[in-house]
Write a protein that holds these residues in place. Structure first.
Motif, PDB file in Angstrom:
ATOM      1  N   UNK A  31       0.843  -1.184   0.000  1.00 45.57           N
ATOM      2  CA  UNK A  31       0.000   0.000   0.000  1.00 45.57           C
ATOM      3  C   UNK A  31       0.881   1.237   0.000  1.00 45.57           C
ATOM      4  N   UNK A  32       0.727   2.069  -1.029  1.00 43.97           N
ATOM      5  CA  UNK A  32       1.500   3.291  -1.164  1.00 43.97           C
ATOM      6  C   UNK A  32       0.609   4.497  -0.885  1.00 43.97           C
ATOM      7  N   UNK A  33       1.227   5.653  -0.765  1.00 43.95           N
ATOM      8  CA  UNK A  33       0.472   6.867  -0.435  1.00 43.95           C
ATOM      9  C   UNK A  33      -0.514   7.257  -1.525  1.00 43.95           C
ATOM     10  N   UNK A  34      -0.285   6.825  -2.776  1.00 46.55           N
ATOM     11  CA  UNK A  34      -1.199   7.180  -3.864  1.00 46.55           C
ATOM     12  C   UNK A  34      -2.322   6.163  -4.039  1.00 46.55           C
ATOM     13  N   UNK A  35      -2.388   5.153  -3.163  1.00 47.67           N
ATOM     14  CA  UNK A  35      -3.470   4.181  -3.218  1.00 47.67           C
ATOM     15  C   UNK A  35      -4.707   4.722  -2.504  1.00 47.67           C
ATOM     16  N   UNK A  36      -5.840   4.153  -2.827  1.00 45.23           N
ATOM     17  CA  UNK A  36      -7.110   4.591  -2.255  1.00 45.23           C
ATOM     18  C   UNK A  36      -7.550   3.643  -1.141  1.00 45.23           C
ATOM     19  N   UNK A  37      -8.597   4.054  -0.428  1.00 41.73           N
ATOM     20  CA  UNK A  37      -9.187   3.190   0.588  1.00 41.73           C
ATOM     21  C   UNK A  37      -9.730   1.908  -0.042  1.00 41.73           C
ATOM     22  N   UNK A  38     -10.172   1.992  -1.273  1.00 39.92           N
ATOM     23  CA  UNK A  38     -10.659   0.792  -1.950  1.00 39.92           C
ATOM     24  C   UNK A  38      -9.536  -0.221  -2.128  1.00 39.92           C
ATOM     25  N   UNK A  39      -8.340   0.266  -2.439  1.00 45.31           N
ATOM     26  CA  UNK A  39      -7.178  -0.631  -2.506  1.00 45.31           C
ATOM     27  C   UNK A  39      -6.965  -1.307  -1.149  1.00 45.31           C
ATOM     28  N   UNK A  40      -7.057  -0.519  -0.086  1.00 51.62           N
ATOM     29  CA  UNK A  40      -6.852  -1.052   1.251  1.00 51.62           C
ATOM     30  C   UNK A  40      -7.877  -2.127   1.574  1.00 51.62           C
ATOM     31  N   UNK A  41      -9.128  -1.881   1.236  1.00 53.22           N
ATOM     32  CA  UNK A  41     -10.178  -2.881   1.496  1.00 53.22           C
ATOM     33  C   UNK A  41      -9.904  -4.165   0.715  1.00 53.22           C
TER      34      UNK A  41
END
Length: 370
Positions: A31-41
């Motif tokens: 997970x990078x700073x340019x990723x979204x919460x959707x990526x995290x989910x």
């Protein structure tokens, strides 16, 4: 093999951890700073362990401390709870957690969120309060004095020392990564206050740190290497070299030319002697001297030569025919006069080691033909 999520994967610790886990065959979700919460989910629903390394330590706005540390950790935990998987979670915190600063308060809030997650979900959680971490890939001129000084000193840029006697507590990145992997396997090192710790801790003053880094820089000219027997000195040297400018990895040696060929010193050590190298033309003999105390090793790596030795108190000559095609290291004991003759048709390249650094004031070298 476990699937791993690393938040802050582009950071200093994240890059080093990811590189090691990839070598070991883990499937990583970074997970990078340019990723979204959707990526995290999406990632949280797939993984078996989370290394939570993301955080804020030098924001433009002090309110971002809470947003980037406490709030984001709580959001991560909410998403983990939604999966219902009791995913183990490790967080990299700071020894400043709990101090009366915006940063310390925000890190303490993140710790408390992780501890609550462990209590309520039953998931394994690990809180590591880290002091200053040093090693390769740390961003200079940001929040690491070692990274900044390694970068600046290697480029002849000035450094600032406000309090030379100030002490730094340090852990090395490889030790941090290994400890995190130990926790991944349930073998964490728990401290006396309930937080997890890195076992190997170093302390150094700013004055001493600056002196050591300057010594590393000067060693390219003096050729004298520091004593690398201790872990800290070895780790610090590796860190310094990682910050060298890419167009300055190489440096020239002082080659002493004469009618025999040339000779150059390569590296010196007060604890391990020195290494030097020579090129000798066909038909040329070097040496014909002996030493009281100095011990040398000869290794011909190119060409053909004969090394001759004779105890200075008798006439018996010992011959060793050596070649770069069949490597042999030859010890030259003290009290034996010795020489090396190029008996081939091409130049001979010889690598030498001596058990002490050459001192012209006490050379311990006496001419005597073999």
């Amino acid at each position: 093999m476990k699937k791993i999520l690393i938040t802050g994967a582009n950071g200093f610790i994240g890059k080093n951890l990811a590189a090691t886990l990839e070598i070991q065959g883990y499937q990583l979700y970074k997970l990078h700073s340019n990723h979204t919460i959707q990526h995290l989910r999406e990632y949280a629903s797939k993984v078996d362990f989370v290394f939570h390394l993301a955080g804020v330590n030098r924001p433009k706005n002090p309110t971002d401390f809470k947003t980037g540390n406490t709030d984001f950790t709580e959001q991560l935990i909410q998403i983990l709870n939604e999966t219902g998987r009791k995913t183990p979670l490790l967080i990299s915190s700071s020894t400043q957690a709990g101090l009366a600063s915006s940063y310390g308060i925000s890190k303490k809030g993140a710790e408390e969120a992780v501890e609550k997650y462990g209590r309520e979900s039953g998931a394994r959680v690990y809180v590591y309060r880290l002091p200053n971490v040093f090693g390769k890939w740390c961003r200079p001129n940001y929040n690491s004095v070692i990274a900044t000084w390694c970068y600046n000193i290697s480029r002849n840029l000035p450094i600032t020392i406000n309090n030379p006697d100030s002490q730094l507590s340090l852990v090395y990145i490889d030790d941090v990564v290994q400890e995190f992997i130990n926790a991944l396997h349930g073998r964490q090192n728990e401290g006396i206050y309930g937080y997890c710790e890195i076992k190997k801790l170093f302390t150094v003053s700013l004055k001493e740190l600056a002196q050591r880094l300057q010594f590393f820089k000067d060693s390219r000219t003096t050729l004298t290497m520091t004593n690398l027997a201790g872990d800290f000195e070895r780790y610090l040297y590796s860190t310094y070299v990682s910050y060298l400018p890419q167009d300055e990895f190489g440096y020239d040696l002082d080659m002493k030319h004469d009618n025999r060929g040339w000779l150059a010193e390569v590296i010196k050590s007060e604890n391990a002697g020195q290494i030097f190298i020579s090129r000798t033309k066909p038909g040329i003999t070097r040496g014909n001297h002996w030493h009281h105390t100095k011990v040398e090793k000869f290794l011909v790596i190119v060409g053909e030569a004969v090394i001759r030795l004779r105890h200075i108190h008798n006439d018996h000559i010992i011959d060793y025919k050596v070649s770069g095609e069949n490597l042999m290291v030859l010890d030259i004991p003290p009290g034996y006069t010795h020489s090396i003759e190029n008996v081939g048709k091409t130049d001979v390249i010889t690598l030498f080691w001596a058990n002490e650094i050459f001192d012209p004031e006490r050379a311990d070298t006496y001419f005597l033909e073999v």
